[in-house]
Write a protein that holds these residues in place. Structure first.
Motif, PDB file in Angstrom:
ATOM      1  N   VAL A 327      21.051   5.879 -23.285  1.00 53.80           N
ATOM      2  CA  VAL A 327      20.803   4.448 -23.483  1.00 53.80           C
ATOM      3  C   VAL A 327      19.332   4.122 -23.221  1.00 53.80           C
ATOM      4  O   VAL A 327      18.682   3.422 -24.020  1.00 53.80           O
ATOM      5  CB  VAL A 327      21.723   3.608 -22.580  1.00 53.80           C
ATOM      6  CG1 VAL A 327      21.323   2.136 -22.632  1.00 53.80           C
ATOM      7  CG2 VAL A 327      23.182   3.768 -23.017  1.00 53.80           C
ATOM      8  N   VAL A 331      17.055   2.763 -26.309  1.00 55.06           N
ATOM      9  CA  VAL A 331      16.712   1.337 -26.239  1.00 55.06           C
ATOM     10  C   VAL A 331      15.284   1.120 -25.738  1.00 55.06           C
ATOM     11  O   VAL A 331      14.589   0.214 -26.202  1.00 55.06           O
ATOM     12  CB  VAL A 331      17.725   0.591 -25.343  1.00 55.06           C
ATOM     13  CG1 VAL A 331      17.349  -0.877 -25.216  1.00 55.06           C
ATOM     14  CG2 VAL A 331      19.129   0.721 -25.915  1.00 55.06           C
ATOM     15  N   LEU A 400      26.886   2.274 -27.534  1.00 55.95           N
ATOM     16  CA  LEU A 400      26.367   1.155 -26.753  1.00 55.95           C
ATOM     17  C   LEU A 400      24.883   0.930 -27.038  1.00 55.95           C
ATOM     18  O   LEU A 400      24.441  -0.215 -27.235  1.00 55.95           O
ATOM     19  CB  LEU A 400      26.582   1.416 -25.260  1.00 55.95           C
ATOM     20  CG  LEU A 400      28.030   1.438 -24.763  1.00 55.95           C
ATOM     21  CD1 LEU A 400      28.075   1.824 -23.293  1.00 55.95           C
ATOM     22  CD2 LEU A 400      28.687   0.081 -24.974  1.00 55.95           C
ATOM     23  N   ALA A 404      23.104  -2.320 -28.770  1.00 54.86           N
ATOM     24  CA  ALA A 404      22.075  -3.047 -28.025  1.00 54.86           C
ATOM     25  C   ALA A 404      20.769  -3.099 -28.809  1.00 54.86           C
ATOM     26  O   ALA A 404      20.108  -4.152 -28.894  1.00 54.86           O
ATOM     27  CB  ALA A 404      21.845  -2.389 -26.662  1.00 54.86           C
ATOM     28  N   ALA A 408      19.035  -6.569 -30.182  1.00 55.11           N
ATOM     29  CA  ALA A 408      17.680  -6.912 -29.753  1.00 55.11           C
ATOM     30  C   ALA A 408      16.717  -6.967 -30.936  1.00 55.11           C
ATOM     31  O   ALA A 408      15.894  -7.890 -31.052  1.00 55.11           O
ATOM     32  CB  ALA A 408      17.190  -5.902 -28.717  1.00 55.11           C
TER      33      ALA A 408
END
Length: 430
Positions: A327, A331, A400, A404, A408
């Motif tokens: 993640v 991200v 996930l 995300a 965003a």
């Protein structure tokens, strides 16, 4: 004596020629549809794997079919990863060759920015993942999971929220993703090949060489009699894939190598006008619907079907260092790596961004590049063995992180899209 004039700062021009711009727009539209199909297929796999009928999903995914003596008795899930994704990587190979021969990557001045940006977008996520899982060295084998960008998903989001964004930004994303795919291919070929069977490998390379010769000879035949050309090329390509698979190298590499053999330009002796598309463009046009509409969605259906195991299982996944590393890598690492390396290379080489772009735009694209799905799921299956809980946790992390990053990026790019729309309206003649 007056000082010499400062060196001219070269513009970072991404608009390209008219034909190239038309081709990119067509690719964007196709990839957007493909991204939506992949989302639907992945969602179906997740829902089925977490439903009362989860055993039926597992039985279907693990059903073995094929011919065992040739190492071709595989589960349906493995057929999707090794077989159907070879079609996806064949199209990637065609794209890469076109970009290197007639696209923006053939010119060093325009290629260096996306090449360096893509390298930064691979290195920083890998380093962040490694730093998170460093207390457990055995987890380092998943370092490449957060390094990939799913171009179909990314372009689908861009198509939905970025109708007024500059075309230069769209071209930057596409070229960045092409280079990202090239790096991912190299990682799979080098890092995830444990042992090599020499004889099948040599036979596979020989079949690829035969395919290359035939593709050169079949260019005119394919235009005049497509069915006859398919009867020649398709069996050779399947044989090459089978031998590469038996050699121990991941079979998707065969798809890339076969794509690289297809000629991009016409030869004069073919007597085909220059306006006619080359064989690589013809193949890309014909294979892309099969890749985007069937191969990748089926792979997503079988690979994304992660059983969360209720709140307890989801809690276990969220506390796994693998989950956190992936993640953070996707991200945070993707946008930081892309934007920082782009800033460094433009400053070091005196390159200006396209006048229509701002750094805020590039931040939005950097966040968008954090959508890692198709190749990230493939690397997960190569990194962790079936039954290893880290495998399902890594897939959960990919889902996930991709959601995300998509949310965003949608917020950032929607803001920029409104800004560019206001600019267009203010400059429109009244």
């Amino acid at each position: 004596m007056s000082a010499p004039p400062p060196p001219e700062r070269r513009p970072f021009a991404w608009r390209g020629a008219g034909g190239e711009a038309v081709r990119i727009r067509e690719l964007l539209r196709t990839d957007a549809l493909g991204g939506m199909l992949v989302v639907a297929a992945a969602s179906l796999g997740i829902l089925w794997a977490n439903s009362p009928w989860a055993d039926a999903y597992t039985a279907l995914r693990d059903l073995e079919v094929g011919y065992a003596p040739w190492h071709l008795r595989l589960s349906l899930g493995t057929w999707a990863a090794d077989g159907l994704l070879a079609i996806f990587f064949f199209v990637v190979g065609l794209e890469l060759k076109r970009e290197l021969v007639v696209g923006d990557l053939r010119r060093f001045g325009t290629a260096i920015v996306p090449v360096v940006a893509a390298a930064g977008g691979v290195a920083v996520p890998a380093l962040l993942y490694a730093s998170v899982v460093s207390p457990q060295p055995e987890l380092l084998r998943g370092w490449a999971i957060p390094t990939a960008t799913d171009i179909a998903f990314a372009v689908a989001v861009l198509a939905l929220v970025g109708s007024r964004l500059p075309s230069a930004l769209r071209v930057f994303l596409l070229t960045l993703a092409v280079v990202d795919d090239l790096i991912a291919i190299a990682i799979i070929a080098v890092w995830y090949t444990d042992g090599i069977e020499l004889v099948p490998l040599l036979l596979g390379l020989a079949a690829i060489a035969v395919y290359a010769v035939l593709s050169q000879r079949c260019r005119l035949a394919f235009r005049l009699r497509p069915a006859a050309a398919w009867l020649i090329l398709l069996p050779v390509g399947v044989v090459a894939w089978a031998f590469v698979h038996a050699s121990g190298i991941h079979a998707t590499i065969a798809g890339v190598l076969l794509g690289f053999t297809i000629p991009v330009r016409h030869r004069r002796r073919d007597a085909i006008p220059d306006a006619e598309p080359g064989l690589a463009e013809v193949f890309e046009h014909r294979f892309r619907p099969l890749s985007a509409g069937f191969a990748v969605p089926v792979f997503a259906f079988f690979s994304a079907g992660v059983s969360f195991g209720g709140l307890e299982g989801l809690g276990s996944a969220l506390t796994d260092p693998v989950t956190l590393g992936i993640v953070v890598g996707l991200v945070v690492g993707k946008p930081v790596g892309i934007v920082v390396t782009t800033w460094l290379v433009t400053r070091a080489r005196g390159i200006r961004l396209d006048p229509s772009l701002t750094w805020f735009d590039l931040v939005g694209v950097g966040v968008l590049a954090g959508i890692g799905f198709t190749v990230s799921l493939l690397v997960t299956e190569l990194s962790f063995a079936p039954g290893d809980p880290h495998r399902d946790h890594a897939k959960t992390a990919i889902l996930l992180a991709s959601v995300a990053a998509a949310v965003a990026a949608s917020v950032l790019l929607t803001i920029r899209n409104r800004h560019h729309r206001r600019l267009d309206e203010s400059t429109r003649p009244r």
